[in-house]
Enzyme design. Structure first.
Site, PDB file in Angstrom:
ATOM      1  N   SER A 555      -8.711 -21.288  -3.193  1.00  0.00           N
ATOM      2  CA  SER A 555      -7.441 -21.132  -2.467  1.00  0.00           C
ATOM      3  C   SER A 555      -6.934 -19.722  -2.657  1.00  0.00           C
ATOM      4  CB  SER A 555      -6.409 -22.127  -2.993  1.00  0.00           C
ATOM      5  OG  SER A 555      -5.108 -21.841  -2.496  1.00  0.00           O
ATOM      6  N   TYR A 568      -1.525 -26.757  -9.628  1.00  0.00           N
ATOM      7  CA  TYR A 568      -2.478 -26.544  -8.539  1.00  0.00           C
ATOM      8  C   TYR A 568      -3.059 -25.134  -8.596  1.00  0.00           C
ATOM      9  CZ  TYR A 568      -4.218 -25.963  -3.759  1.00  0.00           C
ATOM     10  OH  TYR A 568      -4.996 -25.695  -2.657  1.00  0.00           O
TER      11      TYR A 568
END
Length: 678
Positions: A555, A568
Site C-alpha cells: 500500500s 494497518y
C-alpha cells in the site's frame, strides 16, 4: 441452414464421442455422404462431410466439419503417386473443398472418402484397440466377429490406408467394419443409425469377449510393497513429489501437470507386469502423440521415503532423456524434424499415482486420460493374448511425421503467462479477483484462494473450468491451512510459479482506540499471512528449480503516514520490507520478489465494503459513495484507481518484459507525491 445429412452426422458424432467407451478425447472421426445444392449451378452436388483436423467428436459442431466434393475425391485415385508419396495427397484435399469456412481436412479423410458406404465411423475404443494390439489379433478378430469384421494390418494413417479399407469393404460385402492393427476400428452403414449401431456392436462385442474369456489377473500378482498408500497419505506424498517432478519434466520447456490416483492407475502400478508393459509403450497414434512413446516408471515401492524416491526419480529422468535421444537418433532421417524434447510426459509412481504433463492444463489432463486408455488396452490384450504394440520405428514415423510437425507449427503463439501457475490470496473480490482474471487472460492457470470457499469457487468458475482455475479456502494466518492450500495448488496444476499476497483487511482507528486484538488481527492476516504464504510457496519454487515470482500487494500507506490507521499502515510497512528481504534471499533460486503500492482502490474492494470505507470517509469528512472520487482528486493524475489497474501491474511485473527486476515497489496510486519512494 445446416444440411440434414450433416445435422445427422453431428448428432451421431456427439453421441459417440460423449461416451468414453467409444473413443478418447479428440480421437477418431466420422463422416456422411449426401447431396446439397451447388450455389453456383443450382444443381445437386455429391458431398462428403467429415470431421476435420483437430476436432473432438463429443463437442463437434458444424464448423468442425470439412466439406468436400465427391467427384473430385474420386478423381484423386487416378493421380495417387503411391505410398512413398502419399503425404502429398493431404494438400490435394484442399482442391476438393466445397464452399468456404469449415475445418481443414484431416489425414483420415481418405478412409471416409474411398469406402463405398454412405456413413463411416473411425473410433479408438479401448476394447477394440485391445484386439488390435493383441499378438494374435487377426485370429481373435475372426473368432470374436466372424466375417462381419475384417482385420487390417497396421499401416500409418493416410491415403493408402483408405485404399486398403475400401478394397476390404468391397471384397467383403457382408462386413460392417474393420479392426485396424495397432490402431482402432472402422465401421460403416447405409444410414447414420446403421453406422452408429455397427460401431457400437463392434465395441460392445469386443468388450464382452474380453470380459468373458479374459483371465482373472491379466497384469499378474501385486508386487510386495507396491500397493496403494491410503488416500490421505497418497495426496501428501504426491504433493511432496510433484514440484521436483515438474522441474525434471520441464528441462526442455515449462510444462503444466495433472495428478491421477484412480484405481485403474494404482492397480496397474502395483502389478508384476507393470514394468515390462510400461516399457513397451503405447500403440494407438492418438495415445503416444500425447503421452510420448513410453512413460517414466519409478522402480521403488511406496514404502520408500520421499528423499529416496526423489533421488531415484532424478536418476531415472537422466536415463529417460538419454534413451529418448537414442530413440530419436536411431530412427531419424535427414529430413526429420528436430527433436522436440526428451522429457517424459507421463510419470508413474507406484502406490501414489500418475503425473501427466502438457503445455497447458487441458493437454496435461488429456495425456493422463490417454494413458488410462492405454492401461485399459494393455489389460484387455493381456487378458486374452499378449500385448504387442506397433514398433518404435513406426511410432517414430508418426511422432516425427512432417504432417504432424506442420500441425504443431500451426498452433497459435503462447500468451505471456502461458504455462504458469498462479496462487492469488484474497482473490474472491476486489484487487485479488481482478488479478486472478488478468493472469488467466494472459494464459496462466490460477488458484483462487480466499477465506470463503464458496466465493473462491464462484470466482474461479467465472474464469472458466477446472483447466483454467480452481477455488480453495485458506486462512492465511494459519500455517497449516496455508501449506494445505499450496499443496492443493500443486496437485491441481502440477506446481507453482507465481504467488500474489493480496489477502488483507483493515480497521481504521486512531492509536488510543486501537486494541491489542486489532493490532494482532491485522498483523496476523497481512504480515504473518504473507510470510506464511511466501514460505510455503518458496519451498515449491526452490524444489522445481524453475524460478518464479512472489508479489506483495502492499500500500502507499507503507511509506505514507496517514491518520487513524496505525495498525494497518504498520503491517503494510512490514510487507514492504518482506519484499526487500525475500528478493535478496530467493534471488539465487531465480525467484523474483516485488511489491505494488496501491492507494484508494474503493470499487469492488472487500476491505472498503467491510467498514474501512465508511471509516475513511468519516475521517476525511466526505460521503462514503464519494470516497473514490475524493482519493482521485488528491492525486497528481486526478484519476481513480480501480482493481484492474493493480492487476495490470501484477501482470507486467510477472511477465517477460521485466525479467531482470526484483525488489521493486511499483506505486499504483495515480500519483501521491507524499508516497514517492526515496
Amino acid at each position: 441452414m445446416t444440411n440434414p445429412t450433416a445435422a445427422a452426422l453431428i448428432a451421431r458424432s456427439n453421441r459417440l464421442g460423449s461416451d468414453p467407451k467409444n473413443t478418447n478425447y479428440a480421437g477418431g472421426n466420422t463422416s456422411a455422404k449426401g447431396e446439397d445444392i451447388d450455389p453456383v449451378t443450382g444443381a445437386p452436388v455429391e458431398l462428403l462431410w467429415v470431421k476435420g483436423s483437430g476436432g473432438d467428436l463429443g463437442t463437434l459442431a458444424p464448423e468442425g466439419l470439412a466439406v468436400l466434393r465427391r467427384d473430385r475425391l474420386r478423381a484423386l485415385v487416378d493421380i495417387y503417386p503411391g505410398v512413398d508419396r502419399e503425404d502429398e495427397m493431404v494438400a490435394a484435399f484442399d482442391y476438393c473443398l466445397h464452399g468456404k469456412g469449415g475445418a481443414a481436412p484431416s489425414i483420415d479423410t481418405a478412409m471416409h472418402a474411398l469406402v463405398d458406404a454412405a456413413h463411416v465411423d473411425h473410433l479408438h475404443p479401448d476394447s477394440g484397440i485391445a484386439i488390435a494390439t493383441a499378438a494374435d489379433g487377426p485370429e481373435l478378430t475372426r473368432t470374436i466377429f466372424g466375417d462381419r469384421v475384417v482385420w487390417v494390418p497396421w499401416r500409418r494413417p493416410g491415403f493408402q490406408l483408405g485404399l486398403d479399407i475400401a478394397a476390404i469393404a468391397a471384397e467383403n460385402p457382408q462386413a460392417i467394419g474393420t479392426i485396424l492393427g495397432g490402431h482402432g476400428i472402422t465401421a460403416w452403414g447405409d444410414t447414420s443409425d446403421d453406422a452408429e449401431r455397427n460401431s457400437s456392436w463392434i465395441i460392445d462385442t469386443a468388450a464382452a469377449y474380453l470380459a468373458e474369456h479374459g483371465g482373472p489377473a491379466p497384469f499378474g500378482a501385486v508386487r510386495e510393497g507396491f500397493d496403494a498408500l491410503p488416500a490421505a497419505e497418497r495426496r501428501a506424498r504426491a504433493a511432496a513429489l510433484a514440484p521436483t517432478i515438474r522441474g525434471l519434466v520441464s528441462t526442455d520447456r515449462p510444462l503444466l501437470g495433472h495428478f491421477t490416483d484412480s484405481p485403474v492407475v494404482l492397480d496397474f502400478l502395483a502389478s508384476q507386469k507393470a514394468p515390462a508393459l510400461a516399457a513397451l509403450g503405447t500403440s494407438c497414434p492418438d495415445h503416444f502423440l500425447r503421452t510420448k512413446v513410453k512413460p517414466l516408471l519409478l522402480d521403488l515401492p511406496a514404502t520408500a521415503s520421499v528423499d529416496q524416491q526423489l533421488a531415484r526419480l532424478r536418476e531415472l529422468h537422466a536415463q529417460y532423456r538419454a534413451d529418448y535421444r537414442d530413440y530419436y537418433e536411431r530412427h531419424a532421417t535427414a529430413d526429420s524434424p528436430a527433436m522436440r524434447g526428451a522429457d517424459p510426459l507421463i510419470v508413474l509412481v507406484p502406490g501414489v499415482g500418475m503425473f501427466s504433463y502438457g503445455a497447458d492444463k487441458q493437454t496435461a489432463r488429456v495425456a493422463g486420460e490417454f494413458y488410462v486408455n492405454a492401461i485399459n488396452v494393455m489389460r484387455g490384450a493381456e487378458a486374452v493374448s499378449t500385448y504387442t504394440p506397433i514398433s518404435d520405428a513406426e511410432k517414430f514415423r508418426i511422432e516425427y511425421w512432417a504432417l504432424e510437425e506442420a500441425k504443431l507449427q500451426r498452433r497459435p503463439a503462447p500468451k505471456s503467462h502461458q504455462g504458469r501457475i498462479a496462487l492469488v490470496t484474497g482473490a474472491a473480490s476486489g484487487i485479488g479477483k481482478a488479478t486472478a482474471a488478468r493472469l488467466a487472460a494472459a494464459g496462466a492457470c490460477v488458484v483462487v484462494a480466499d477465506l470463503d470457499l464458496e466465493k473462491a469457487r464462484a470466482a474461479a468458475a467465472e474464469l472458466g473450468g477446472g483447466d483454467v482455475a480452481v477455488g480453495v479456502a485458506v486462512n492465511v494466518a494459519d500455517g497449516e491451512a496455508v501449506r494445505a492450500a499450496v499443496a492443493d495448488a500443486v496437485l491441481a496444476f502440477g506446481g507453482l510459479d507465481l504467488v500474489v499476497n493480496n489477502a488483507g483487511l483493515s480497521l481504521s482507528k486512531p492509536l488510543l482506540e486501537t486494541t491489542e486484538a486489532d493490532w494482532d488481527l491485522q498483523h496476523d492476516v497481512m504480515a504473518k499471512g504473507s510470510f506464511l504464504v511466501s514460505q510455503a510457496a518458496a519451498s515449491v519454487l526452490i524444489a522445481q528449480g524453475l524460478g518464479g515470482d512472489i508479489v506483495y500487494i502492499s500500500s502507499k500507506n507503507s511509506v505514507f503516514a496517514g491518520p487513524n490507521n496505525v495498525a494497518y499502515s504498520a503491517t503494510k510497512a512490514d510487507q514492504a520490507h518482506q519484499v526487500r528481504l525475500l528478493a535478496v534471499e530467493l534471488g539465487a533460486h531465480g525467484v523474483r520478489v516485488n511489491g505494488i503500492n496501491p492507494d484508494g482502490v474503493v470499487r469492488g474492494s472487500g476491505i472498503f465494503a467491510s467498514g474501512w470505507g465508511a471509516n475513511r470517509a468519516a475521517t476525511y469528512g466526505v460521503k462514503e459513495e464519494e470516497l473514490g472520487q475524493f482519493y482521485a482528486a488528491r492525486t497528481i493524475l486526478g484519476r481513480e484507481v480501480v482493481p484492474e489497474n493493480v492487476a495490470d501491474a501484477v501482470a507486467v511485473l510477472t511477465g517477460p518484459d521485466l525479467s531482470r527486476t526484483t525488489g521493486l515497489h511499483i506505486p499504483v496510486d495515480s500519483g501521491v507525491a507524499a508516497a514517492f519512494l526515496r
